[in-house]
Design a protein around this motif. Structure first.
Motif, PDB file in Angstrom:
ATOM      1  N   GLY A 219       0.811  -1.215   0.000  1.00  0.00           N
ATOM      2  CA  GLY A 219       0.000   0.000   0.000  1.00  0.00           C
ATOM      3  C   GLY A 219       0.841   1.260   0.000  1.00  0.00           C
ATOM      4  O   GLY A 219       0.441   2.291  -0.572  1.00  0.00           O
ATOM      5  N   ASP A 222       1.849   1.852  -3.477  1.00  0.00           N
ATOM      6  CA  ASP A 222       0.687   2.349  -4.218  1.00  0.00           C
ATOM      7  C   ASP A 222       0.464   3.832  -3.962  1.00  0.00           C
ATOM      8  O   ASP A 222      -0.122   4.541  -4.795  1.00  0.00           O
ATOM      9  CB  ASP A 222      -0.552   1.562  -3.801  1.00  0.00           C
ATOM     10  CG  ASP A 222      -1.590   1.449  -4.914  1.00  0.00           C
ATOM     11  OD1 ASP A 222      -1.286   1.838  -6.059  1.00  0.00           O
ATOM     12  OD2 ASP A 222      -2.706   0.976  -4.635  1.00  0.00           O
ATOM     13  N   ALA A 223       0.942   4.312  -2.801  1.00  0.00           N
ATOM     14  CA  ALA A 223       0.707   5.702  -2.414  1.00  0.00           C
ATOM     15  C   ALA A 223       1.809   6.656  -2.866  1.00  0.00           C
ATOM     16  O   ALA A 223       1.722   7.857  -2.600  1.00  0.00           O
ATOM     17  CB  ALA A 223       0.545   5.791  -0.890  1.00  0.00           C
ATOM     18  N   THR A 271      -2.749  -0.932 -10.353  1.00  0.00           N
ATOM     19  CA  THR A 271      -3.178  -0.716  -8.974  1.00  0.00           C
ATOM     20  C   THR A 271      -3.081  -2.021  -8.199  1.00  0.00           C
ATOM     21  O   THR A 271      -3.088  -3.117  -8.783  1.00  0.00           O
ATOM     22  CB  THR A 271      -4.622  -0.212  -8.900  1.00  0.00           C
ATOM     23  OG1 THR A 271      -5.509  -1.238  -9.398  1.00  0.00           O
ATOM     24  CG2 THR A 271      -4.822   1.054  -9.716  1.00  0.00           C
ATOM     25  N   SER A 326      -2.772  -4.045   1.314  1.00  0.00           N
ATOM     26  CA  SER A 326      -2.258  -2.684   1.339  1.00  0.00           C
ATOM     27  C   SER A 326      -1.630  -2.308   2.671  1.00  0.00           C
ATOM     28  O   SER A 326      -0.768  -1.419   2.724  1.00  0.00           O
ATOM     29  CB  SER A 326      -3.392  -1.685   1.045  1.00  0.00           C
ATOM     30  OG  SER A 326      -3.937  -1.870  -0.231  1.00  0.00           O
ATOM     31  N   THR A 363       5.382   9.137   0.715  1.00  0.00           N
ATOM     32  CA  THR A 363       4.102   8.782   0.106  1.00  0.00           C
ATOM     33  C   THR A 363       3.195  10.008   0.019  1.00  0.00           C
ATOM     34  O   THR A 363       3.333  10.968   0.781  1.00  0.00           O
ATOM     35  CB  THR A 363       3.397   7.671   0.895  1.00  0.00           C
ATOM     36  OG1 THR A 363       3.122   8.127   2.226  1.00  0.00           O
ATOM     37  CG2 THR A 363       4.265   6.429   0.961  1.00  0.00           C
ATOM     38  N   VAL A 365      -1.057  10.977  -1.430  1.00  0.00           N
ATOM     39  CA  VAL A 365      -2.458  10.762  -1.060  1.00  0.00           C
ATOM     40  C   VAL A 365      -2.815   9.293  -1.196  1.00  0.00           C
ATOM     41  O   VAL A 365      -2.379   8.601  -2.120  1.00  0.00           O
ATOM     42  CB  VAL A 365      -3.379  11.622  -1.952  1.00  0.00           C
ATOM     43  CG1 VAL A 365      -4.845  11.338  -1.652  1.00  0.00           C
ATOM     44  CG2 VAL A 365      -3.064  13.102  -1.766  1.00  0.00           C
ATOM     45  N   SER A 366      -3.620   8.796  -0.268  1.00  0.00           N
ATOM     46  CA  SER A 366      -4.088   7.403  -0.306  1.00  0.00           C
ATOM     47  C   SER A 366      -5.500   7.337   0.252  1.00  0.00           C
ATOM     48  O   SER A 366      -5.890   8.166   1.089  1.00  0.00           O
ATOM     49  CB  SER A 366      -3.167   6.501   0.525  1.00  0.00           C
ATOM     50  OG  SER A 366      -3.704   5.198   0.652  1.00  0.00           O
ATOM     51  N   GLU A 367      -6.278   6.364  -0.215  1.00  0.00           N
ATOM     52  CA  GLU A 367      -7.600   6.134   0.363  1.00  0.00           C
ATOM     53  C   GLU A 367      -7.488   5.667   1.809  1.00  0.00           C
ATOM     54  O   GLU A 367      -8.454   5.765   2.567  1.00  0.00           O
ATOM     55  CB  GLU A 367      -8.357   5.099  -0.461  1.00  0.00           C
ATOM     56  CG  GLU A 367      -8.709   5.559  -1.870  1.00  0.00           C
ATOM     57  CD  GLU A 367      -9.451   4.484  -2.646  1.00  0.00           C
ATOM     58  OE1 GLU A 367      -9.666   3.400  -2.075  1.00  0.00           O
ATOM     59  OE2 GLU A 367      -9.812   4.740  -3.810  1.00  0.00           O
ATOM     60  N   LYS A 369      -5.718   6.496   5.150  1.00  0.00           N
ATOM     61  CA  LYS A 369      -4.988   7.624   5.731  1.00  0.00           C
ATOM     62  C   LYS A 369      -3.694   7.191   6.403  1.00  0.00           C
ATOM     63  O   LYS A 369      -2.729   7.963   6.450  1.00  0.00           O
ATOM     64  CB  LYS A 369      -5.889   8.348   6.740  1.00  0.00           C
ATOM     65  CG  LYS A 369      -7.096   9.031   6.112  1.00  0.00           C
ATOM     66  CD  LYS A 369      -6.674  10.069   5.071  1.00  0.00           C
ATOM     67  CE  LYS A 369      -7.875  10.758   4.436  1.00  0.00           C
ATOM     68  NZ  LYS A 369      -7.466  11.725   3.374  1.00  0.00           N
ATOM     69  N   LEU A 371      -1.461   5.418   5.364  1.00  0.00           N
ATOM     70  CA  LEU A 371      -0.375   5.280   4.397  1.00  0.00           C
ATOM     71  C   LEU A 371       0.120   6.622   3.875  1.00  0.00           C
ATOM     72  O   LEU A 371       1.122   6.671   3.164  1.00  0.00           O
ATOM     73  CB  LEU A 371      -0.832   4.410   3.221  1.00  0.00           C
ATOM     74  CG  LEU A 371      -1.392   3.027   3.578  1.00  0.00           C
ATOM     75  CD1 LEU A 371      -1.871   2.316   2.310  1.00  0.00           C
ATOM     76  CD2 LEU A 371      -0.348   2.185   4.298  1.00  0.00           C
ATOM     77  N   GLU A 372      -0.544   7.699   4.216  1.00  0.00           N
ATOM     78  CA  GLU A 372      -0.215   9.002   3.665  1.00  0.00           C
ATOM     79  C   GLU A 372       0.976   9.646   4.369  1.00  0.00           C
ATOM     80  O   GLU A 372       1.183   9.475   5.579  1.00  0.00           O
ATOM     81  CB  GLU A 372      -1.420   9.944   3.757  1.00  0.00           C
ATOM     82  CG  GLU A 372      -2.566   9.565   2.850  1.00  0.00           C
ATOM     83  CD  GLU A 372      -3.666  10.615   2.829  1.00  0.00           C
ATOM     84  OE1 GLU A 372      -4.496  10.566   1.921  1.00  0.00           O
ATOM     85  OE2 GLU A 372      -3.679  11.486   3.730  1.00  0.00           O
TER      86      GLU A 372
END
Length: 470
Positions: A219, A222-223, A271, A326, A363, A365-367, A369, A371-372
């Motif tokens: 994850g 991904d971020a 993704t 993730s 990192t 933005v991520s869906e 939080k 991971l941000e």
């Protein structure tokens, strides 16, 4: 007080020796002493756990909120549960097959870790799969599949159906000699498809073996913002350093568009959700909204076989497994304060391994939080690099050529032995440890390999010790 726990900065003063050899013209001079960033002990930032046990790859991100923590454990259950054939009373977990490579995600990613190649034709696949294709690509850049067996060879099947066959792996050993006279044995794999039940494979077949990788930190990767990945790309090698990192541009199913690829050995998935759905389809024969069709060999009417629903995994459950994948935490560095390890890190930079294994990102933005805005140390650029003919599978994958592979993240590499009881590395598991993996490097990494080989034996051990601390 341990200042490392507060991410303070310090400088480690080290003197690193460098041997020279007239065979290699580009051996660098001893580099200046490097500031060792104490944050590297926390490679996943706040998504780091201190765990050296056989369960080191299976912990949730410690900063998850309560809702996502609950979804993590639901996804964990789906990831580890063996799927069954339909119809079954467990309707949320039926639909296995009709052709597949494993019954559970965890069969290949045991303890969320790394698979390995089987060694004889009597064993079912245990973490390695074989992509099949013939020359040519469609308008989206996807490879044309084998006319009979499709795009993945599946060595297991449901009752009343014969599996597609099996694959025998043999190895040819050979010796590599260092400039200082030390030797090491390497092995070259060969793949033989046997007991084919539905016809012959294409004569112009392209085969790409792929070993299941450890699941940690996905994850966070991904971020990473696309712009940060593109910063390291140099397709035309404008700076003339011999390194030409290339982004793969792949077909994104959810948006019906071309996007940056960042997951898979050739960065062929855009993704993590699509990567997870592709694994359900190819490895378990479980359909989803992204991959609604079964992979059946020519001559088998899959429409007559009872399925587990259309699709067989719901978007909700696919989302739970994706969240689980993730938010698996990254284990902390080991031996971070060890002097030899820190010297090995300097040597790692000196021989320019960092040209592809980029140390750090922040990192975006991520869906999720948690991971941000994490400062992470994955040691990858997520780009494609030409690794030379010795590692080539001669199989293109979207814009990836037959010699090109995505730089794999190095975090967690030193715990694979602990978690999975082996150290088989590279895309097909041919390397039995870090040293062998380095010696297989070619293409853009050829000069770095030569510089590594030209180090003193004690220096090579320090460099390997650094990698194994990651």
């Amino acid at each position: 007080m341990n200042l490392r726990k507060f991410y303070s900065w310090f400088v480690v003063l080290l003197i690193v020796g460098c041997s020279s050899d007239d065979n290699y013209e580009d051996v660098p001079e001893v580099i200046p002493n490097i500031a060792i960033d104490p944050r590297e002990e926390f490679p996943g930032g706040a998504v780091t756990v201190f765990d050296r046990s056989p369960n080191a790859f299976g912990a949730a991100a410690p900063n998850l909120n309560d809702e996502n923590s609950l979804f993590f454990f639901t996804g964990n259950s789906l990831f580890n549960q063996s799927w069954v054939t339909a119809p079954a009373s467990t309707t949320a977990r039926d639909g296995l097959g009709p052709f597949f490579n494993s019954r559970a995600c965890s069969s290949c990613h045991f303890k969320d870790g790394r698979g390995r190649p089987q060694t004889d034709s009597g064993n079912k696949s245990s973490g390695i799969l074989f992509r099949l294709s013939v020359p040519g690509q469609d308008e989206f850049g996807r490879n044309f599949p084998d006319p009979i067996y499709g795009d993945q060879f599946q060595d297991q099947s449901v009752q009343d159906l014969e599996p597609e066959g099996n694959v025998k792996i043999t190895y040819t050993p050979f010796v590599v000699t260092y400039p200082d006279g030390e030797t090491i044995n390497l092995r070259r794999p060969k793949y033989i498809f046997e007991n084919l039940n539905y016809g012959e494979l294409a004569t112009n077949l392209q085969v790409s073996p792929r070993v299941a990788n450890q699941m940690i930190g996905l994850g966070l990767l991904d971020a990473i913002a696309e712009t940060d990945i593109f910063k390291n790309a140099d397709v035309d090698d404008i700076d003339n350093d011999g390194i030409s990192g290339k982004p793969n541009r792949v077909y994104d199913l959810a948006t019906n568009s071309i996007k940056l690829g960042r997951f898979g050995w050739k960065a062929n998935q855009s993704t993590l959700r699509q990567q997870v759905a592709a694994a359900f389809a190819g490895d378990l024969g479980i359909t989803s909204s992204l991959f609604p069709n079964e992979n059946c060999p020519t001559g088998v009417d899959c429409d007559t076989i009872i399925n587990g629903g259309e699709p067989e995994i719901t978007d909700r459950n696919l989302g739970r497994v994706t969240l689980y994948a993730s938010t698996l935490a990254v284990p902390a560095r080991r031996d971070f304060d060890n002097e030899a390890v820190q010297q090995g890190q300097q040597l790692f930079e000196q021989v320019n391994c960092v040209a592809c294994h980029i140390k750090t990102f922040t990192t975006g933005v991520s869906e999720i939080k948690a991971l941000e805005n994490q400062v992470i140390f994955p040691y990858t650029d997520l780009l494609l690099h030409d690794m030379g003919e010795d590692l080539a599978d001669q199989t293109p994958d979207f814009e990836a050529m037959g010699t090109e592979w995505r730089t794999p993240p190095l975090w967690g590499i030193g715990l694979i032995q602990t978690v999975n009881n082996h150290s088989d590395l590279l895309h097909d598991g041919r390397a039995r440890g870090v040293e062998e993996a380095i010696l297989w490097h070619g293409g853009e990494a050829e000069n770095s390999k030569k510089l590594f080989m030209n180090l003193k034996g004690s220096e090579r051990k320090k460099l390997i010790a650094f990698i194994e601390s990651l």
